[in-house]
Scaffold this active site. Sequence first.
Site, PDB file in Angstrom:
ATOM      1  CG  ASP A  11      -0.508  -9.790   0.284  1.00 53.04           C
ATOM      2  OD1 ASP A  11       0.126  -8.737   0.132  1.00 53.04           O
ATOM      3  OD2 ASP A  11      -1.343  -9.964   1.210  1.00 53.04           O
ATOM      4  CG  HIS A  24      -4.791  -4.729   3.962  1.00 56.52           C
ATOM      5  ND1 HIS A  24      -4.527  -5.358   5.152  1.00 56.52           N
ATOM      6  CD2 HIS A  24      -3.629  -4.713   3.266  1.00 56.52           C
ATOM      7  CE1 HIS A  24      -3.251  -5.691   5.190  1.00 56.52           C
ATOM      8  NE2 HIS A  24      -2.687  -5.321   4.072  1.00 56.52           N
ATOM      9  CG  HIS A  76       0.605 -11.406   4.110  1.00 56.13           C
ATOM     10  ND1 HIS A  76       1.436 -11.633   5.196  1.00 56.13           N
ATOM     11  CD2 HIS A  76       0.755 -10.091   3.803  1.00 56.13           C
ATOM     12  CE1 HIS A  76       2.050 -10.505   5.532  1.00 56.13           C
ATOM     13  NE2 HIS A  76       1.651  -9.557   4.706  1.00 56.13           N
ATOM     14  CD  GLU A  81       2.436  -6.392  -0.684  1.00 56.97           C
ATOM     15  OE1 GLU A  81       1.419  -6.206   0.002  1.00 56.97           O
ATOM     16  OE2 GLU A  81       3.574  -6.576  -0.199  1.00 56.97           O
ATOM     17  CD  GLU A 111      -2.637  -5.507  -0.356  1.00 52.93           C
ATOM     18  OE1 GLU A 111      -1.418  -5.626  -0.328  1.00 52.93           O
ATOM     19  OE2 GLU A 111      -3.389  -6.227   0.361  1.00 52.93           O
TER      20      GLU A 111
HETATM   21  O1  G3P Z   1      -0.072  -3.246   0.088  1.00 50.73           O
HETATM   22  C1  G3P Z   1      -0.176  -2.712   1.365  1.00 50.73           C
HETATM   23  C2  G3P Z   1       0.073  -3.752   2.426  1.00 50.73           C
HETATM   24  O2  G3P Z   1      -0.610  -4.919   2.091  1.00 50.73           O
HETATM   25  C3  G3P Z   1       1.527  -4.040   2.619  1.00 50.73           C
HETATM   26  O3  G3P Z   1       1.774  -4.849   3.729  1.00 50.73           O
HETATM   27  O4  G3P Z   1       2.244  -6.965   4.868  1.00 50.73           O
HETATM   28  O5  G3P Z   1      -0.114  -6.220   4.595  1.00 50.73           O
HETATM   29  O6  G3P Z   1       1.188  -7.046   2.636  1.00 50.73           O
HETATM   30  P1  G3P Z   1       1.238  -6.336   3.955  1.00 50.73           P
HETATM   31 MG    MG Z   2      -0.191  -6.727   0.979  1.00 45.41          MG
END
Ligand code: G3P
Ligand code: MG
Length: 258
Positions: free
Chosen positions: A45, A16, A58, A118, A43
């Site tokens: 952003d 993440h 993010h 994402e 993952e």
């Molecule tokens: O993609 C899963 C997660 O990353 C979603 O929440 O706020 O960590 O981007 P966030």
């Molecule tokens: Mg995310």
Amino acid sequence: MPHATTANALPRTIAHRGLSARAPENTLTAVRGAKRAGCDWVELDVQLLGDGTPVIWHDNGVRRCSNSRGKLAKLTRDRASALDVGSWFHKDYAGEPMATLEEMLALIDSLGMGLNLELKVNRGRSGQALVDTALPMALRALPAEQLVVSCFDAPTLSAARAVQRDAELLRIGLLYDKLPADWRKAAERLDAFSLHLNWRKLKKKDARAIKDAGYALFCYTPNDPIAFHPLWGWGVDGVISDDPALFTEYLPDQNADA
Ligand code: G3P
Ligand code: MG
């Protein structure tokens, strides 16, 4: 059509924001760290700077994860590249640059990794502009089976699907905090590949329904493999964790039916 037949090839663990428990989140270093820790998927952003450059970030602002402050949407590429986005995490990471999407895609490709990108549509930002800029770059850089594009915002996912209508060539993941009643309709409309759910709010019957419908199921963001363990039995395919190596010794047998 969902793609149940590909489920066995799915990653059990996805780092993440990169290996964000041990390196500054959403950085090149965090992605290298994930690979070194044995995790082949990350993952990340993506958002646009004010000049339209897509970057891996993010928050709406830069205060939490840099040595500066203000809104990301006010930055140009030159200004953004001068930021230190590592020191906030630890002095060992001083001088870490904000990664552009282009740099990040090149790194992921060179490491042979998979990417759950994402599309981060923060308040006041355009999902359409993000799709128009970031998605073609990601599609060009990575093979379809090494990319899953997810978003909390359904219109943004519709815009993504309009860029590539073939579900085999663009895997779309529906991101939810809590699963809404109309999730099937949304998944069918988008020809979705996967659902990405907050593990703390996921219910066993919903997990079963998602799997029975043929979708891949990922959970964010568990960091306690023992607390998470029962959910593997519900058919969850993979975890999106800040520290995926913690899960290694608790993973179910890849070939076992959930
Ligand atoms: O993609 C899963 C997660 O990353 C979603 O929440 O706020 O960590 O981007 P966030
Ligand atoms: Mg995310």
